[in-house]
Design an enzyme around this catalytic site. Structure first.
Site, PDB file in Angstrom:
ATOM      1  N   ARG A  38       7.259   2.480   5.529  1.00 39.38           N
ATOM      2  CA  ARG A  38       6.129   2.510   4.829  1.00 39.38           C
ATOM      3  C   ARG A  38       5.478   4.039   4.447  1.00 39.38           C
ATOM      4  O   ARG A  38       5.506   3.828   3.049  1.00 39.38           O
ATOM      5  CB  ARG A  38       4.621   1.868   5.466  1.00 39.38           C
ATOM      6  CG  ARG A  38       3.879   1.707   4.577  1.00 39.38           C
ATOM      7  CD  ARG A  38       2.719   0.856   5.036  1.00 39.38           C
ATOM      8  NE  ARG A  38       1.639   0.492   4.414  1.00 39.38           N
ATOM      9  CZ  ARG A  38       0.851   0.967   4.346  1.00 39.38           C
ATOM     10  NH1 ARG A  38      -0.240   1.921   5.362  1.00 39.38           N
ATOM     11  NH2 ARG A  38      -0.924   0.426   3.716  1.00 39.38           N
ATOM     12  N   ILE A  64      -2.167   0.544  -2.121  1.00 46.60           N
ATOM     13  CA  ILE A  64      -1.289  -0.196  -1.272  1.00 46.60           C
ATOM     14  C   ILE A  64      -2.197  -0.797  -0.464  1.00 46.60           C
ATOM     15  O   ILE A  64      -2.665  -0.264   0.154  1.00 46.60           O
ATOM     16  CB  ILE A  64       0.095   0.770  -0.927  1.00 46.60           C
ATOM     17  CG1 ILE A  64       0.782  -0.218  -0.108  1.00 46.60           C
ATOM     18  CG2 ILE A  64      -0.285   1.953   0.281  1.00 46.60           C
ATOM     19  CD1 ILE A  64       2.386   0.650   0.578  1.00 46.60           C
ATOM     20  N   SER A  65      -1.503  -2.508   0.055  1.00 43.09           N
ATOM     21  CA  SER A  65      -2.494  -2.706   0.895  1.00 43.09           C
ATOM     22  C   SER A  65      -2.567  -2.529   2.463  1.00 43.09           C
ATOM     23  O   SER A  65      -1.304  -2.160   2.702  1.00 43.09           O
ATOM     24  CB  SER A  65      -2.001  -4.776   0.897  1.00 43.09           C
ATOM     25  OG  SER A  65      -2.090  -4.831  -0.440  1.00 43.09           O
ATOM     26  N   HIS A  66      -2.934  -2.491   3.122  1.00 50.64           N
ATOM     27  CA  HIS A  66      -3.405  -2.936   4.693  1.00 50.64           C
ATOM     28  C   HIS A  66      -1.927  -3.548   4.910  1.00 50.64           C
ATOM     29  O   HIS A  66      -1.523  -4.401   4.622  1.00 50.64           O
ATOM     30  CB  HIS A  66      -4.089  -4.035   5.355  1.00 50.64           C
ATOM     31  CG  HIS A  66      -5.617  -2.820   5.000  1.00 50.64           C
ATOM     32  ND1 HIS A  66      -6.810  -3.064   3.520  1.00 50.64           N
ATOM     33  CD2 HIS A  66      -6.202  -1.927   5.879  1.00 50.64           C
ATOM     34  CE1 HIS A  66      -7.767  -2.396   3.429  1.00 50.64           C
ATOM     35  NE2 HIS A  66      -7.290  -2.325   4.769  1.00 50.64           N
TER      36      HIS A  66
END
Length: 215
Positions: A38, A64-66
């Site tokens: 990530r 960017i999402s959790h």
């Protein structure tokens, strides 16, 4: 940035957190998140925090999402090997990479040119190969390649984009955040027939808005 033993250790801790605290049980989802680096999809200033359960700003004023959101949405798809998946909102490419790591055939669309270009380059650098990656309008989907086994929408839609439902196979599933911009309900539709859909809801989230056209 490299993918060091420290990064891999942090990913392992993230997976344990997702399993124990969030309740993710799909081992293929957990394996994919353990595999995909990530931190390489983020700006270097966020590197030390990349494996915390946090969202971060990316290009084009998007986020960017959790990791927990990525894991939950992906688990709701109930992916099988070689499922044909339409992803609406490539973003920086992290969610795309997770789907590819699960051996899905991924068709992905992004409306922000800067993000499309970034994700296109990054996914190839890291050897995650979506089947098709395009710069376009997510509301239109990809009718040329339909029907799809699964559809994942990674942005919040105020109104259900029915064109996407038409691009699902019978028995296919679409996961989408639905609602106003301040809060959406994560929703799953299962296509039972050409005119019949089962709807399930899975709690409140906050996503960037789903917008028409390209930018």
């Amino acid at each position: 940035m490299q993918d060091s033993f420290l990064h891999k250790g942090k990913r392992k801790m993230l997976v344990e957190y997702l399993q124990q605290k969030i309740g993710i049980s799909d081992q293929r989802v957990l394996q994919a998140i353990n595999q995909v680096p990530r931190h390489l999809f983020l700006e270097s200033i966020f590197e030390d925090f990349a494996y915390e359960d946090r969202a971060f700003p990316i290009l084009a004023k998007q986020t960017i999402s959790h990791p927990s959101t990525v894991a939950e949405q992906t688990e709701l798809l109930e992916l099988k090997e070689q499922d044909k998946v339409l992803e609406i909102g490539t973003g920086c490419g992290y969610q795309t990479a997770v789907l590819v790591a699960m051996n899905a055939m991924v068709y992905t669309v992004e409306r922000q040119k800067d993000l499309h270009d970034f994700a296109y380059k990054k996914l190839r650098e890291l050897h995650y190969w979506p089947k098709f990656q395009s710069f376009g309008d997510g509301f239109a989907g990809l009718p040329t390649f339909a029907p799809f086994d699964k559809i994942l929408v990674t942005c919040g839609a105020e109104i259900l984009p029915t064109e996407l439902l038409h691009q699902l196979k019978i028995g296919g599933k679409m996961v989408i955040p639905l609602g106003k911009t301040d809060e959406q309900i994560l929703t799953r539709f299962t296509k039972r027939s050409e005119k019949e859909f089962e709807k399930e809801e899975f709690g409140a989230y906050k996503f960037v808005p789903m917008l028409n056209s390209r930018n």
